[in-house]
Design a protein around this motif. Sequence first.
Motif, PDB file in Angstrom:
ATOM      1  N   LEU A 175       7.114  -4.345   5.244  1.00 40.19           N
ATOM      2  CA  LEU A 175       6.814  -3.074   5.894  1.00 40.19           C
ATOM      3  C   LEU A 175       5.479  -2.490   5.434  1.00 40.19           C
ATOM      4  N   GLU A 176       4.989  -2.922   4.277  1.00 37.79           N
ATOM      5  CA  GLU A 176       3.730  -2.397   3.744  1.00 37.79           C
ATOM      6  C   GLU A 176       2.498  -2.901   4.491  1.00 37.79           C
ATOM      7  N   THR A 263      -0.765   5.899   4.552  1.00 35.39           N
ATOM      8  CA  THR A 263      -0.741   5.189   5.816  1.00 35.39           C
ATOM      9  C   THR A 263       0.602   5.439   6.505  1.00 35.39           C
ATOM     10  N   ALA A 264       0.651   5.126   7.783  1.00 35.07           N
ATOM     11  CA  ALA A 264       1.906   5.277   8.528  1.00 35.07           C
ATOM     12  C   ALA A 264       1.912   4.306   9.692  1.00 35.07           C
ATOM     13  N   LEU A 265       3.117   3.973  10.141  1.00 35.81           N
ATOM     14  CA  LEU A 265       3.238   3.199  11.370  1.00 35.81           C
ATOM     15  C   LEU A 265       2.975   4.126  12.551  1.00 35.81           C
ATOM     16  N   ARG A 275       0.396  -0.287  11.282  1.00 34.76           N
ATOM     17  CA  ARG A 275       0.139   0.583  10.134  1.00 34.76           C
ATOM     18  C   ARG A 275      -1.351   0.842   9.971  1.00 34.76           C
ATOM     19  N   GLY A 276      -1.680   2.146   9.827  1.00 36.30           N
ATOM     20  CA  GLY A 276      -3.060   2.526   9.598  1.00 36.30           C
ATOM     21  C   GLY A 276      -3.156   3.804   8.786  1.00 36.30           C
ATOM     22  N   ALA A 322      -4.755  -0.465   7.947  1.00 35.59           N
ATOM     23  CA  ALA A 322      -4.745  -0.725   6.509  1.00 35.59           C
ATOM     24  C   ALA A 322      -3.298  -0.813   6.053  1.00 35.59           C
ATOM     25  N   GLY A 323      -3.066  -1.643   5.037  1.00 32.10           N
ATOM     26  CA  GLY A 323      -1.750  -1.708   4.433  1.00 32.10           C
ATOM     27  C   GLY A 323      -1.562  -0.573   3.443  1.00 32.10           C
TER      28      GLY A 323
END
Length: 349
Positions: A175-176, A263-265, A275-276, A322-323
């Motif tokens: 998920l990261e 970051t968030a989805l 994700r960014g 970004a992760g």
Amino acid sequence: MNLQKLFGIELPIIQAPMAGVQGNALAVAVSNAGGLGSLPCAMLSPENLRNELAALTSQTNKPYNVNFFCHVPPEPDAKREQSWRKALSPYFEEFGLAPNEVPQQPGRTPFSAEAADILEEFKPPVVSFHFGLPKPELLARIRAWGGKILSSATTVDEALWLEAHGVDAIIAQGLEAGGHRGFFLSKDPATQVGTFALIPQIVQAVRVPVIAAGGIADASGVAAAMALGAAGAQIGTAYLLCPEATTSVVHRAALKTREARTTALTNLFSGGAARGIVNRLMREQGPMNGQIPEFPLASAALAPLRAKAESLGNGDFSPLWAGQNVSGCKEISAAQLTRELADYIQNSR
């Protein structure tokens, strides 16, 4: 079988294919350094695909990976498109733009027979997929020239499905991970888990090599993934500041700020969950919005706004992929970064 033997590479490092922020230069640098460089192909026209492959193969004789999407293109929905444009209209007014003037953008197309025709000219050693796998007859064409096949799994069920369909290795996408989720059996967020919870579960469930992806930013992270049974690691975010990447000025600047830690989805930029770094558009519109067009149709309406804002040095309407771990981003050559990522492994032998 370890990744070095499977792919004919020296280091158990795969550079994640990152559409929109790289071309062949990054893939060449990583492959020449001993890892597996990757070329994202989902946004390339047939002509550009052939040109990129020609440039790549003229600069390295090492193994490399080409990556494609295999999503099912959705039917356009005029109501959702209108709703999305209406939500964006205040921003267009703010920047003095006409929302109906949408420039042509490179689309995201699934793997096709036409793409396979071009690949047969070059016979890439590795072909990877996102969002499952293409039709069996297309996979058979890759296997006919000896190509190895990879795809991403975000759950154990997806890993088992991929193994049953004959992949040579599985990318366990936690998920990261930055960029688009590779899920294809279910898009239920509750099914998605972190990398270091996902790795051992998939390793236990399948017999093919497992490649860890998501939140791995340095050599100790690679070693930790391998300690859990991964055969190696796929890394993307850490390469975004390398000179060989084509990361935009606003994206590079964002990666260097404290805000990059958050970051968030979001589905605002393409219609698909990715994700960014959290920016203005994500704060004000979502980040997840069920009313916008499905992947990949959402990006067209946003394109003029993004272009205008970026011209002013503003990344508030850009997909700043970004992760969750940007600590490994370095302004060093991709070759040096690749070797550093494998240092822990090399020194422990």
